[in-house]
Design a protein around this motif. Structure first.
Motif, PDB file in Angstrom:
ATOM      1  N   GLY A 103       0.797  -1.219   0.000  1.00  0.00           N
ATOM      2  CA  GLY A 103       0.000   0.000   0.000  1.00  0.00           C
ATOM      3  C   GLY A 103       0.831   1.271   0.000  1.00  0.00           C
ATOM      4  O   GLY A 103       0.300   2.347  -0.292  1.00  0.00           O
ATOM      5  N   TRP A 104       2.123   1.163   0.320  1.00  0.00           N
ATOM      6  CA  TRP A 104       3.010   2.322   0.320  1.00  0.00           C
ATOM      7  C   TRP A 104       3.826   2.352  -0.960  1.00  0.00           C
ATOM      8  O   TRP A 104       4.184   1.318  -1.506  1.00  0.00           O
ATOM      9  N   GLN A 105       4.142   3.538  -1.413  1.00  0.00           N
ATOM     10  CA  GLN A 105       4.977   3.691  -2.604  1.00  0.00           C
ATOM     11  C   GLN A 105       5.911   4.880  -2.425  1.00  0.00           C
ATOM     12  O   GLN A 105       5.542   5.894  -1.824  1.00  0.00           O
ATOM     13  N   LYS A 106       7.131   4.741  -2.946  1.00  0.00           N
ATOM     14  CA  LYS A 106       8.121   5.801  -2.843  1.00  0.00           C
ATOM     15  C   LYS A 106       8.049   6.681  -4.083  1.00  0.00           C
ATOM     16  O   LYS A 106       7.912   6.181  -5.202  1.00  0.00           O
ATOM     17  N   SER A 107       8.157   7.982  -3.858  1.00  0.00           N
ATOM     18  CA  SER A 107       8.168   8.929  -4.964  1.00  0.00           C
ATOM     19  C   SER A 107       8.978  10.148  -4.557  1.00  0.00           C
ATOM     20  O   SER A 107       8.662  10.809  -3.557  1.00  0.00           O
ATOM     21  N   GLY A 108      10.034  10.422  -5.305  1.00  0.00           N
ATOM     22  CA  GLY A 108      10.879  11.561  -4.977  1.00  0.00           C
ATOM     23  C   GLY A 108      11.510  11.405  -3.607  1.00  0.00           C
ATOM     24  O   GLY A 108      12.130  10.381  -3.306  1.00  0.00           O
ATOM     25  N   CYS A 109      11.336  12.424  -2.765  1.00  0.00           N
ATOM     26  CA  CYS A 109      11.913  12.399  -1.411  1.00  0.00           C
ATOM     27  C   CYS A 109      10.889  11.987  -0.363  1.00  0.00           C
ATOM     28  O   CYS A 109      11.052  12.293   0.827  1.00  0.00           O
ATOM     29  N   GLY A 110       9.847  11.303  -0.796  1.00  0.00           N
ATOM     30  CA  GLY A 110       8.823  10.907   0.146  1.00  0.00           C
ATOM     31  C   GLY A 110       8.295   9.520  -0.113  1.00  0.00           C
ATOM     32  O   GLY A 110       8.606   8.877  -1.120  1.00  0.00           O
ATOM     33  N   CYS A 111       7.484   9.073   0.838  1.00  0.00           N
ATOM     34  CA  CYS A 111       6.848   7.767   0.732  1.00  0.00           C
ATOM     35  C   CYS A 111       5.361   7.985   1.015  1.00  0.00           C
ATOM     36  O   CYS A 111       5.009   8.723   1.957  1.00  0.00           O
ATOM     37  N   TYR A 112       4.472   7.354   0.232  1.00  0.00           N
ATOM     38  CA  TYR A 112       3.056   7.698   0.291  1.00  0.00           C
ATOM     39  C   TYR A 112       2.169   6.457   0.397  1.00  0.00           C
ATOM     40  O   TYR A 112       2.480   5.406  -0.162  1.00  0.00           O
TER      41      TYR A 112
END
Length: 227
Positions: A103-112
């Motif tokens: 359910g989590w995904q990394k994008s750029g400098c964050g995790c969502y």
């Protein structure tokens, strides 16, 4: 013979006459006074010396105490610095592992984390934020075009970490920063819900733009961990 014994017998009367006829030497009295004053002066000097010694010892003890405090303080600062580094390392590792969960995904400098599109899993703004905080994160803060593009790509209505519940018209992100540019409001937004009695103090992403909405409404949400 009897009269002669009376006049020649030693006694108090003869001592008085002797004193009167042979007065004491004044120099003797001066010498005695000088000796007494000399003793007093020497006693004062001894007192001053003792006081000076005590003061010196107190200064030495105070200096030793200050040096000890400085050394202990340096050790404490070093220990706290090491603990801070250890904590930050552990937190970074926790964030990295959290990003690997379903359910989590990394994008750029964050995790969502984007909640699922299920009616039963929708939450109010406060409930959504609490879910994020329970998972070491918070509702998403949009402070760049890249982040805006990310939420737009979801094609979903989700809560953002933006609200004016404290002061009407003054929007603040959940991390405490005030709302500044860039902003991505939809046309005629925010409008505080002119057709609702409860007002609209929480913000969602809807159809590629920001929209203020009643915080008690149910919606999807997006959590963010800043790496």
């Amino acid at each position: 013979m009897a009269e002669e014994d009376v006049y020649t017998r030693p006694g108090p009367t003869n001592d008085i006459y002797q004193t009167l006829t042979h007065p004491p030497n004044p120099g003797t009295r001066v010498q005695r006074n000088t000796a007494q004053h000399g003793d007093t002066g020497e006693s004062k000097k001894n007192v001053y010396r003792a006081a000076a010694v005590c003061l010196g010892l107190m200064c030495l003890l105070l200096s030793a105490s200050i040096i000890g405090l400085v050394i202990n303080n340096n050790h404490l600062i070093k220990h706290l610095t090491e603990q801070k580094v250890t904590f930050e390392t552990t937190l970074d590792e926790l964030k990295r592992r959290l990003c690997e969960l379903p359910g989590w995904q990394k994008s750029g400098c964050g995790c969502y984390y984007i909640s699922r599109v299920l009616e039963s899993e929708r939450k109010t703004w406060e409930e959504s934020r609490q879910y994020c905080r329970d998972n070491q994160s918070d509702l998403m803060v949009i402070n760049s075009k890249e982040k805006q593009d990310l939420v737009e790509s979801l094609h979903q209505r989700v809560w953002l970490g933006l609200t004016d519940t404290e002061t009407e018209g003054t929007y603040v992100w959940v991390d405490g920063t005030p709302l500044t540019t860039p902003t991505f409001w939809k046309n005629n937004e925010p409008n505080n819900g002119p057709y609702t009695s409860q007002g609209e103090d929480c913000v969602e992403i809807w159809n590629k733009g920001w929209n203020d909405r009643a915080c008690a409404d149910y919606n999807q949400w997006i959590c963010e961990i800043v790496m």
